[in-house]
Motif scaffolding. Structure first.
Motif, PDB file in Angstrom:
ATOM      1  N   ARG A  25       0.835  -1.199   0.000  1.00 47.86           N
ATOM      2  CA  ARG A  25       0.000   0.000   0.000  1.00 47.86           C
ATOM      3  C   ARG A  25       0.870   1.250   0.000  1.00 47.86           C
ATOM      4  O   ARG A  25       0.611   2.210  -0.725  1.00 47.86           O
ATOM      5  N   ARG A  26       1.926   1.237   0.808  1.00 45.35           N
ATOM      6  CA  ARG A  26       2.838   2.378   0.848  1.00 45.35           C
ATOM      7  C   ARG A  26       3.613   2.506  -0.455  1.00 45.35           C
ATOM      8  O   ARG A  26       3.889   3.614  -0.924  1.00 45.35           O
ATOM      9  N   VAL A  29       1.449   4.297  -3.087  1.00 44.75           N
ATOM     10  CA  VAL A  29       1.274   5.719  -2.790  1.00 44.75           C
ATOM     11  C   VAL A  29       2.571   6.492  -3.003  1.00 44.75           C
ATOM     12  O   VAL A  29       2.594   7.541  -3.656  1.00 44.75           O
ATOM     13  N   VAL A  30       3.664   5.972  -2.455  1.00 44.26           N
ATOM     14  CA  VAL A  30       4.946   6.665  -2.557  1.00 44.26           C
ATOM     15  C   VAL A  30       5.410   6.748  -3.999  1.00 44.26           C
ATOM     16  O   VAL A  30       5.856   7.801  -4.466  1.00 44.26           O
ATOM     17  N   MET A  31       5.289   5.653  -4.728  1.00 42.36           N
ATOM     18  CA  MET A  31       5.751   5.618  -6.108  1.00 42.36           C
ATOM     19  C   MET A  31       4.998   6.615  -6.980  1.00 42.36           C
ATOM     20  O   MET A  31       5.599   7.417  -7.711  1.00 42.36           O
ATOM     21  N   LEU A  32       3.682   6.594  -6.898  1.00 48.00           N
ATOM     22  CA  LEU A  32       2.884   7.499  -7.713  1.00 48.00           C
ATOM     23  C   LEU A  32       3.055   8.948  -7.276  1.00 48.00           C
ATOM     24  O   LEU A  32       3.050   9.864  -8.105  1.00 48.00           O
ATOM     25  N   SER A  33       3.226   9.174  -5.986  1.00 46.23           N
ATOM     26  CA  SER A  33       3.414  10.539  -5.487  1.00 46.23           C
ATOM     27  C   SER A  33       4.733  11.132  -5.993  1.00 46.23           C
ATOM     28  O   SER A  33       4.782  12.273  -6.457  1.00 46.23           O
ATOM     29  N   GLY A  91      14.201   6.147  -6.275  1.00 48.70           N
ATOM     30  CA  GLY A  91      13.759   4.908  -6.888  1.00 48.70           C
ATOM     31  C   GLY A  91      14.727   3.773  -6.644  1.00 48.70           C
ATOM     32  O   GLY A  91      14.333   2.607  -6.562  1.00 48.70           O
ATOM     33  N   ALA A  92      16.027   4.114  -6.525  1.00 44.54           N
ATOM     34  CA  ALA A  92      17.065   3.106  -6.317  1.00 44.54           C
ATOM     35  C   ALA A  92      17.278   2.765  -4.857  1.00 44.54           C
ATOM     36  O   ALA A  92      18.049   1.853  -4.546  1.00 44.54           O
ATOM     37  N   VAL A  93      16.636   3.472  -3.935  1.00 41.49           N
ATOM     38  CA  VAL A  93      16.808   3.188  -2.511  1.00 41.49           C
ATOM     39  C   VAL A  93      16.150   1.860  -2.133  1.00 41.49           C
ATOM     40  O   VAL A  93      16.680   1.102  -1.318  1.00 41.49           O
ATOM     41  N   GLY A  94      15.008   1.574  -2.707  1.00 45.68           N
ATOM     42  CA  GLY A  94      14.320   0.319  -2.406  1.00 45.68           C
ATOM     43  C   GLY A  94      13.026   0.542  -1.665  1.00 45.68           C
ATOM     44  O   GLY A  94      12.937   1.382  -0.766  1.00 45.68           O
ATOM     45  N   PHE A  95      12.016  -0.225  -2.025  1.00 46.49           N
ATOM     46  CA  PHE A  95      10.693  -0.058  -1.438  1.00 46.49           C
ATOM     47  C   PHE A  95      10.642  -0.320   0.072  1.00 46.49           C
ATOM     48  O   PHE A  95      10.006   0.432   0.809  1.00 46.49           O
ATOM     49  N   PRO A  96      11.295  -1.350   0.591  1.00 49.91           N
ATOM     50  CA  PRO A  96      11.260  -1.542   2.051  1.00 49.91           C
ATOM     51  C   PRO A  96      11.864  -0.365   2.801  1.00 49.91           C
ATOM     52  O   PRO A  96      11.369   0.017   3.864  1.00 49.91           O
TER      53      PRO A  96
END
Length: 448
Positions: A130-131, A134-138, A206-211
């Motif tokens: 879910r995060r 939201v984070v990616m599109l934002s 974007g390269a930091v990672g989703f977690p």
């Protein structure tokens, strides 16, 4: 209606993940072969479509044809969608859609998602996705808005064109894909910090990672409480950014073919780009074929390291690189355990890091040697191209356009393995069904 039964041989998440990506690549290839996807003067070319689809799904950005002229606006839109899906991950996208539509996740879906996103426990999957959405599109929306305003004010006459370029570049930046709507990538924007800096910011996060983004979202003000993974990723990424930018500026400051003719402030902007893009960005405002040999070799190292785990970046990942450094430090000190801060790292994690590094070196080495056999290219250019493909970076010295079909297949294989991960790709075929029930006596061969 009965649900389709997935064969047991491919049902395991480790196998299902690469198969899902391959299915999307084939779908993208089919769409790009349709007449409306190409400019009117171009005839169907399976290898061009297959190479482009693989590069888009693996969020690499290498291209065997000019994206700005070979593909129509519809084809460019298909590439954008493939990059977006590939960046988030097929399984992650399906999971996010399931959250918003049905609100529930099946156990198999969670297991597949856990494999793709490298989360530790199944309970973390649902809130993480879910995060992620939201984070990616934002991020992409903010970057697209900034770029569109700048494009409209300085470079384009209409808001429609400016918005399209802004959205396209924002998606490519955050997903670390190197596709561009210009044949010279960002060269025409060299030194323009209102273009280059937002794109670099998108590439970095974007390269930091989703977690890591999920953890920073809830606790960015308390670094002392970050997990070891987040600490390694954040501080390691910042360190590599600073070192990369300083080394790039020092080597290219007086090179007239890259930064030498720019004003000092424009050089600083390009230096920032030179420190970030080799980590997996792929976009460029100068010709990488004109950099000094020392710069090219240093960029190859940065590409091989890559970005954060479970991110849109490739490479062996910054956590793997830093963990190996701690392994060497522990061995030199004679410590019985590898420790980071006040935490010990398990031997299983150490073995995984060593395995990833060795498999990656082997793959890039064999591919470089093969490319030199198949094409008349130098070792330096072949190594740069293969590392860029494996690390899903997208930077090129101009070699990609001249590769023959056999050489393109080598690059395609590298891009695919680089996206799904060396461990996942290998485990997909040699996965053990059960753990051994016995141990054998130990023996210590002479090492070194």
């Amino acid at each position: 209606m009965a649900r389709p039964v997935i064969p047991a041989a491919i049902a395991h998440p480790v196998r299902l993940l690469p198969l899902s990506f391959f299915a999307l690549i084939l779908l993208g290839t089919g769409l790009l072969l349709l007449p409306f996807a190409r400019s009117g003067v171009n005839s169907p070319d399976f290898m061009a479509a297959f190479f482009t689809s693989t590069s888009a799904v693996t969020v690499t950005g290498l291209a065997s044809v000019d994206t700005s002229t070979y593909w129509s606006p519809a084809g460019q839109g298909i590439i954008l969608v493939l990059v977006e899906i590939g960046g988030l991950g097929i399984v992650a996208l399906a999971t996010v859609l399931g959250l918003f539509i049905g609100g529930r996740l099946g156990l198999r879906t969670r297991l597949v998602a856990q494999t793709d996103m490298h989360v530790v426990s199944l309970g973390e999957v649902k809130p993480l996705f879910r995060r992620v959405a939201v984070v990616m599109l934002s991020f992409q929306a903010v970057i697209a808005a900034v770029l569109a305003i700048r494009y409209r004010a300085t470079y384009f006459d209409t808001w429609g064109t400016s918005l399209w370029h802004g959205v396209f570049d924002a998606v490519m930046a955050f997903n670390n894909a190197g596709f561009s709507l210009h044949p010279d990538s960002l060269t025409r924007y060299a030194g323009d910090w209102l273009i280059i800096v937002p794109i670099c910011i998108g590439v970095f996060f974007g390269a930091v990672g989703f977690p890591v983004l999920a953890e920073l979202f809830s606790g960015w003000r308390k670094p002392s409480k970050w997990t070891i993974h987040t600490r390694l990723t954040v501080w390691g990424s910042i360190f590599l950014l600073v070192v990369g930018a300083l080394v790039f500026l020092a080597l290219e400051w007086s090179n007239d073919a890259t930064l030498g003719t720019l004003a000092w402030d424009h050089k600083l902007v390009s230096g920032l780009e030179g420190g970030i893009m080799p980590r997996s960005g792929g976009l460029n405002s100068f010709d990488w074929g004109s950099v000094r040999p020392e710069t090219q070799s240093f960029a190859t190292v940065l590409m091989f390291i890559g970005g954060g785990s479970a991110s849109t970046a490739g490479g062996i990942k910054v956590t793997t690189f830093l963990l190996l450094a701690y392994v060497i430090l522990a061995e030199l000190r004679g410590d019985p355990q590898v420790t980071i801060g006040v935490r010990a790292i398990s031997s299983a994690v150490v073995r995984t890091a060593v395995t990833i590094a060795l498999i990656s070196v082997m793959l890039v080495g064999v591919a470089t040697w093969t490319l030199m056999l198949l094409s008349d290219v130098s070792f330096e250019d072949a190594l740069f191209e293969c590392t860029s493909a494996f690390a899903t970076v997208g930077l090129s010295t101009g070699l990609t356009f001249d590769l023959n079909v056999a050489s393109q297949v080598v690059i395609i294989v590298l891009m695919f393995i680089g996206r799904v991960g060396t461990i996942t790709a290998a485990s997909a075929f040699i996965l053990r069904r059960r753990a051994p029930r016995y141990t054998v006596p130990e023996e210590q061969p002479i090492i070194g």
